[in-house]
Design a protein around this motif. Structure first.
Motif, PDB file in Angstrom:
ATOM      1  N   ALA A  44    -108.926  13.955   3.779  1.00  0.00           N
ATOM      2  CA  ALA A  44    -109.187  12.731   4.552  1.00  0.00           C
ATOM      3  C   ALA A  44    -108.817  11.479   3.747  1.00  0.00           C
ATOM      4  CB  ALA A  44    -110.653  12.676   4.975  1.00  0.00           C
ATOM      5  N   LEU A  47    -105.053  11.249   3.770  1.00  0.00           N
ATOM      6  CA  LEU A  47    -104.621  10.954   5.144  1.00  0.00           C
ATOM      7  C   LEU A  47    -104.964   9.522   5.527  1.00  0.00           C
ATOM      8  CD1 LEU A  47    -105.654  14.259   6.896  1.00  0.00           C
ATOM      9  CD2 LEU A  47    -103.360  13.250   6.953  1.00  0.00           C
ATOM     10  N   GLY A  48    -106.060   9.021   4.961  1.00  0.00           N
ATOM     11  CA  GLY A  48    -106.492   7.664   5.269  1.00  0.00           C
ATOM     12  C   GLY A  48    -105.423   6.647   4.919  1.00  0.00           C
ATOM     13  N   GLY A  51    -102.351   7.353   7.301  1.00  0.00           N
ATOM     14  CA  GLY A  51    -102.679   6.946   8.666  1.00  0.00           C
ATOM     15  C   GLY A  51    -102.795   5.433   8.787  1.00  0.00           C
ATOM     16  N   GLY A  52    -103.355   4.804   7.768  1.00  0.00           N
ATOM     17  CA  GLY A  52    -103.458   3.342   7.763  1.00  0.00           C
ATOM     18  C   GLY A  52    -102.077   2.699   7.865  1.00  0.00           C
ATOM     19  N   ALA A  54     -99.368   4.274   9.102  1.00  0.00           N
ATOM     20  CA  ALA A  54     -98.803   4.658  10.405  1.00  0.00           C
ATOM     21  C   ALA A  54     -99.323   3.754  11.512  1.00  0.00           C
ATOM     22  CB  ALA A  54     -99.140   6.116  10.718  1.00  0.00           C
ATOM     23  N   LYS A  55    -100.603   3.384  11.430  1.00  0.00           N
ATOM     24  CA  LYS A  55    -101.205   2.520  12.447  1.00  0.00           C
ATOM     25  C   LYS A  55    -100.826   1.058  12.264  1.00  0.00           C
ATOM     26  CE  LYS A  55    -105.675   4.620  12.617  1.00  0.00           C
ATOM     27  NZ  LYS A  55    -107.128   4.450  12.711  1.00  0.00           N
ATOM     28  N   ARG A 136     -94.620   8.050  10.293  1.00  0.00           N
ATOM     29  CA  ARG A 136     -95.323   8.077  11.585  1.00  0.00           C
ATOM     30  C   ARG A 136     -95.088   9.396  12.322  1.00  0.00           C
ATOM     31  NH1 ARG A 136     -94.013   2.337  13.407  1.00  0.00           N
ATOM     32  NH2 ARG A 136     -95.834   1.392  12.442  1.00  0.00           N
ATOM     33  N   MET A 139     -97.057  12.486  11.042  1.00  0.00           N
ATOM     34  CA  MET A 139     -98.529  12.525  11.142  1.00  0.00           C
ATOM     35  C   MET A 139     -99.010  13.479  12.227  1.00  0.00           C
ATOM     36  SD  MET A 139    -100.296  10.839   8.941  1.00  0.00           S
ATOM     37  CE  MET A 139    -101.926  10.361   9.517  1.00  0.00           C
ATOM     38  N   GLN A 140     -98.304  13.452  13.372  1.00  0.00           N
ATOM     39  CA  GLN A 140     -98.807  14.231  14.514  1.00  0.00           C
ATOM     40  C   GLN A 140     -98.873  15.741  14.220  1.00  0.00           C
ATOM     41  OE1 GLN A 140     -96.740  14.572  18.377  1.00  0.00           O
ATOM     42  NE2 GLN A 140     -98.334  13.191  19.100  1.00  0.00           N
ATOM     43  N   VAL A 142     -99.352  17.133  11.380  1.00  0.00           N
ATOM     44  CA  VAL A 142    -100.483  17.358  10.465  1.00  0.00           C
ATOM     45  C   VAL A 142    -101.789  17.354  11.267  1.00  0.00           C
ATOM     46  CG1 VAL A 142    -101.772  16.481   8.480  1.00  0.00           C
ATOM     47  CG2 VAL A 142     -99.266  16.358   8.491  1.00  0.00           C
ATOM     48  N   GLY A 143    -101.930  16.369  12.144  1.00  0.00           N
ATOM     49  CA  GLY A 143    -103.135  16.298  12.982  1.00  0.00           C
ATOM     50  C   GLY A 143    -103.281  17.522  13.861  1.00  0.00           C
ATOM     51  N   CYS A 146    -104.625  20.396  11.780  1.00  0.00           N
ATOM     52  CA  CYS A 146    -106.068  20.231  11.542  1.00  0.00           C
ATOM     53  C   CYS A 146    -106.845  20.627  12.794  1.00  0.00           C
ATOM     54  CB  CYS A 146    -106.407  18.774  11.215  1.00  0.00           C
ATOM     55  SG  CYS A 146    -105.655  18.155   9.709  1.00  0.00           S
ATOM     56  N   GLY A 147    -106.426  20.030  13.943  1.00  0.00           N
ATOM     57  CA  GLY A 147    -107.158  20.230  15.190  1.00  0.00           C
ATOM     58  C   GLY A 147    -107.082  21.672  15.671  1.00  0.00           C
ATOM     59  N   HIS A 150    -109.708  23.518  13.751  1.00  0.00           N
ATOM     60  CA  HIS A 150    -111.053  23.033  14.091  1.00  0.00           C
ATOM     61  C   HIS A 150    -111.454  23.429  15.507  1.00  0.00           C
ATOM     62  CE1 HIS A 150    -110.894  19.732  10.785  1.00  0.00           C
ATOM     63  NE2 HIS A 150    -111.278  20.902  10.323  1.00  0.00           N
TER      64      HIS A 150
ATOM     65  N   TYR B 248    -104.715   6.011  18.528  1.00  0.00           N
ATOM     66  CA  TYR B 248    -104.215   6.871  17.461  1.00  0.00           C
ATOM     67  C   TYR B 248    -104.892   8.244  17.480  1.00  0.00           C
ATOM     68  CZ  TYR B 248    -101.750   7.908  13.180  1.00  0.00           C
ATOM     69  OH  TYR B 248    -100.894   8.471  12.276  1.00  0.00           O
ATOM     70  N   THR B 252    -102.877  11.742  17.495  1.00  0.00           N
ATOM     71  CA  THR B 252    -102.866  12.674  16.360  1.00  0.00           C
ATOM     72  C   THR B 252    -104.141  13.507  16.228  1.00  0.00           C
ATOM     73  OG1 THR B 252    -103.869  11.048  14.890  1.00  0.00           O
ATOM     74  CG2 THR B 252    -101.448  11.072  15.011  1.00  0.00           C
ATOM     75  N   PHE B 254    -106.747  12.275  14.807  1.00  0.00           N
ATOM     76  CA  PHE B 254    -107.497  11.763  13.655  1.00  0.00           C
ATOM     77  C   PHE B 254    -108.462  10.658  14.063  1.00  0.00           C
ATOM     78  CE2 PHE B 254    -103.743  13.290  11.113  1.00  0.00           C
ATOM     79  CZ  PHE B 254    -104.440  14.307  10.476  1.00  0.00           C
ATOM     80  N   ASP B 257    -112.072   7.913  10.368  1.00  0.00           N
ATOM     81  CA  ASP B 257    -112.415   8.443   9.039  1.00  0.00           C
ATOM     82  C   ASP B 257    -111.501   9.600   8.634  1.00  0.00           C
ATOM     83  OD1 ASP B 257    -114.574   6.717   8.846  1.00  0.00           O
ATOM     84  OD2 ASP B 257    -115.905   8.123   9.897  1.00  0.00           O
ATOM     85  N   TYR B 258    -110.507   9.857   9.449  1.00  0.00           N
ATOM     86  CA  TYR B 258    -109.570  10.960   9.190  1.00  0.00           C
ATOM     87  C   TYR B 258    -110.247  12.318   9.165  1.00  0.00           C
ATOM     88  CZ  TYR B 258    -106.274   7.418   9.270  1.00  0.00           C
ATOM     89  OH  TYR B 258    -105.538   6.395   9.750  1.00  0.00           O
ATOM     90  N   SER B 260    -110.873  15.253  12.035  1.00  0.00           N
ATOM     91  CA  SER B 260    -110.010  15.548  13.178  1.00  0.00           C
ATOM     92  C   SER B 260    -110.815  16.136  14.316  1.00  0.00           C
ATOM     93  CB  SER B 260    -108.879  16.491  12.786  1.00  0.00           C
ATOM     94  OG  SER B 260    -109.323  17.820  12.849  1.00  0.00           O
ATOM     95  N   ALA B 261    -110.267  15.979  15.519  1.00  0.00           N
ATOM     96  CA  ALA B 261    -110.920  16.482  16.724  1.00  0.00           C
ATOM     97  C   ALA B 261    -111.074  17.990  16.634  1.00  0.00           C
ATOM     98  CB  ALA B 261    -110.086  16.134  17.948  1.00  0.00           C
ATOM     99  N   GLY B 262    -112.181  18.494  17.145  1.00  0.00           N
ATOM    100  CA  GLY B 262    -112.374  19.937  17.223  1.00  0.00           C
ATOM    101  C   GLY B 262    -112.796  20.313  18.620  1.00  0.00           C
ATOM    102  N   ALA B 266    -109.809  19.046  20.886  1.00  0.00           N
ATOM    103  CA  ALA B 266    -108.528  19.377  20.243  1.00  0.00           C
ATOM    104  C   ALA B 266    -107.508  19.778  21.314  1.00  0.00           C
ATOM    105  CB  ALA B 266    -108.710  20.498  19.232  1.00  0.00           C
TER     106      ALA B 266
END
Lengths: 157, 291
Positions: A44, A47-48, A51-52, A54-55, A136, A139-140, A142-143, A146-147, A150, B248, B252, B254, B257-258, B260-262, B266
Motif C-alpha cells: 500500500a 502503491l500510494g 497512485g498519487g 496516476a490521480k 497510469r 495501475m489497473q 495491479v488493482g 489485488c481485487g 481479495h 479512481y 482500479t 484502490f 489508502d491503497y 483494494s476492493a474485496g 471486486a
C-alpha cells in the motif's frame, strides 16, 4: 510412587507438552499473519506514491516512480511460503486475520492470483519510469490482481 | 347465519378478483421499440455499466469467461435462493428473443410469455433504462458466445412460489421516478448510471419487509443479504472520499489508502473498470450529491 500416581503424572506431563506445542503453533501462525499484514502495508505504501501520481495528486517524478515500482515488484516476488503456513487462517486465528480458510483448500487458486500480481507488478516496473501515461495504464492490472484475490480469499467487512 | 356465510363468500370472490386484476401483467406497447436500431459497440458499454455478467456469467468466471452468460449464480435472500438464468444467445438462453422481449424483461420485469420475473433480477432499477440502451444492449448480447447450460429453477418456499404475487409487489414498488433530483448533464448521466444501469442500491440501500429498496434511506448501507458482514453506506457522513477518489476506486479498485476492493465489490470494479473516465467521473459526482 504408586502406578496410579505415575499414570497421573504422565498424563499431566503429556498434557503440558501437548498444550505448549499448541501454544507454539499458535504463535507461529500469529507471526505469519502479522508478517502478511506488514507486507500488505508495504504494498500500500508503494502503491500510494504511484497512485498519487496516476490521480494527479502528486507530481510525476520518473525516479521515485521507478523506485516505488521496483519495490512493489520485489515485494510481490518474495518467497512468501512461511507467511502463509497452514493453520494461520481465520478459522484458527479469528479476528486477527482476514485470510479465509479457502486459501489452503485443495482447489485453491491463490497461487494463480499471486502469479497475476507478479506479472502486473513486473509490467509496472517496466512502465513507471517511462512516463505518467504508462504508469497510469499499469495501475489497473495491479488493482485487478489485488481485487481478484481479495474477492475470493479475504473476509468481507 | 346462511346470509353471513354468503356475504363472506361474496367478499372473498371480490377480493380475489381485485388481487387478480392488480397483479396482472402490463407489457410495453407492441411498437415500443419500433424504428430503433441497436449498436453493439454502444451496447457493450451498457453491458458493463449494467453489471450483467456479475450475475449471469458462471460463478468465478475470469477474463473472457465473463462474456459467457451461462447463469448459475446463487442469490441467497430471506425469500429463498434465486439462481440466475442463462442469457446467452442460445436456445437455452435468450437466443430467440426480440428487442421488444428484452425491453419487457428489463423495463417491465416480464418474460416473453408474459409471466412476472422475481425482482432479484433488478428490473426495479432497469425500468428507468432508455429504450435505445435496451436495443443497443440486445445488439451486443447477440454477439456473445452461446452456452447450452440449462437454467436452474429458483429454490423458493411457498408462498413466494406464486409468481402472480410479484404483480402486487410491482404495483407497490415498481416506478420510473428518479430518487435524487439533480441538475446538469454530468449529474444526470451519473444518476442514470447509478439508479438505472448500475443498480448500486440493490446492495447499498436497506430493504423494507417486502424486500423492496427503502428509498428514504437511499445508499445508506445495508445488511449483506448473504448474511456475511455489512455493505457500507455511500451517503454524506458515511463516505468521506473525494470525487476523484471514488472515480479512481471504480477504475482500479484502490481505496484512498491503497487497500483494494474485496468481496462482491471486486466483481463490480471488474465492470466499472471497463467504463469511460467520463462515466466514472459522472458516477462519482452523483455519489457526492446524494442527500
Amino acid at each position: 510412587m504408586t502406578f496410579k500416581n505415575f499414570l497421573i503424572a504422565g498424563i499431566a506431563g503429556a498434557t503440558m507438552i501437548a498444550s505448549s506445542s499448541v501454544l507454539h503453533a499458535d504463535e507461529a501462525a500469529e507471526k505469519a499473519a502479522e508478517a502478511r499484514q506488514s507486507l500488505m502495508e508495504l504494498y500500500a505504501f508503494n502503491l500510494g506514491l504511484l497512485g498519487g501520481m496516476a490521480k494527479g495528486a502528486v507530481e510525476y517524478d520518473a525516479e521515485s516512480a521507478q523506485a516505488a515500482a521496483t519495490n512493489l515488484h520485489t515485494l510481490a516476488s518474495m518467497n512468501q511460503m512461511a507467511m502463509w503456513i497452514p493453520g494461520s487462517g481465520r478459522d484458527a486465528l479469528g479476528d486477527e486475520t482476514d485470510a479465509l480458510p479457502a486459501i489452503w483448500e485443495a482447489d485453491s487458486k491463490v497461487m494463480d492470483h499471486a502469479k497475476e500480481l507478479v506479472d502486473a507488478t513486473a509490467a509496472m516496473e517496466s512502465a513507471a519510469g517511462s512516463g505518467i501515461e504508462e504508469l497510469r495504464g499499469a495501475m489497473q492490472p495491479v488493482g485487478k490482481a489485488c481485487g481478484g484475490c481479495h474477492e475470493l480469499y479475504r473476509q468481507k467487512d | 347465519m346462511r346470509k353471513l356465510l354468503r356475504f363472506f363468500v361474496f367478499f372473498a370472490v371480490i377480493a380475489a378478483a381485485v388481487a387478480w386484476f392488480l397483479s396482472r401483467t402490463e407489457p410495453l406497447n407492441a411498437d415500443a421499440v419500433a424504428g430503433l436500431t441497436g449498436d453493439p459497440a454502444r451496447g457493450e458499454n451498457v453491458f458493463w455499466a449494467g453489471g450483467c455478467s456479475s450475475c449471469h456469467a458462471a460463478p468465478n468466471s475470469k477474463g473472457e469467461e465473463k462474456l459467457v452468460l451461462a447463469g448459475g449464480y446463487r442469490i441467497n435472500s430471506p425469500f429463498g435462493t434465486f439462481i440466475s438464468p442463462n442469457i446467452s444467445p442460445s436456445a437455452n438462453g435468450i437466443g430467440g428473443w426480440s428487442n421488444l422481449d428484452l425491453a419487457n424483461a428489463l423495463i417491465r420485469g416480464l418474460s416473453p410469455v408474459g409471466s412476472h420475473y422475481y425482482p432479484s433480477f433488478p428490473y426495479a432499477n432497469y425500468t428507468k433504462m432508455s429504450l435505445q440502451d435496451v436495443v443497443d444492449l440486445k445488439a451486443f448480447l447477440d454477439t456473445l458466445p452461446s452456452s447450452e447450460t440449462q437454467s436452474q429453477p429458483h429454490e423458493l418456499p411457498f408462498p413466494v412460489t406464486i409468481r402472480r404475487s410479484v404483480g402486487l409487489w410491482k404495483r407497490l414498488f415498481l416506478t420510473d421516478d428518479w430518487i435524487v433530483s439533480v441538475e446538469g448533464e454530468q449529474m444526470e448521466r451519473g444518476r442514470y448510471l447509478v439508479e438505472a444501469l448500475g443498480h448500486c442500491g440493490e446492495c447499498h440501500t436497506p430493504r423494507n419487509i417486502f424486500g423492496a429498496l427503502d428509498d428514504t434511506r437511499w445508499l445508506e448501507g445495508a445488511e449483506n443479504p448473504s448474511g456475511e458482514g455489512r455493505i457500507p453506506g455511500l451517503a454524506p457522513g458515511q463516505l468521506n472520499w473525494g470525487a476523484d477518489d471514488i472515480a479512481y476506486y471504480l477504475e482500479t479498485g484502490f481505496t484512498p489508502d491503497y487497500d483494494s476492493a474485496g468481496g462482491e465489490m471486486a466483481a463490480v470494479i471488474a465492470n466499472t473498470s471497463q467504463l469511460s473516465q467520463e462515466d466514472r467521473a459522472a458516477i462519482a459526482a452523483y455519489i457526492k450529491a446524494i442527500p
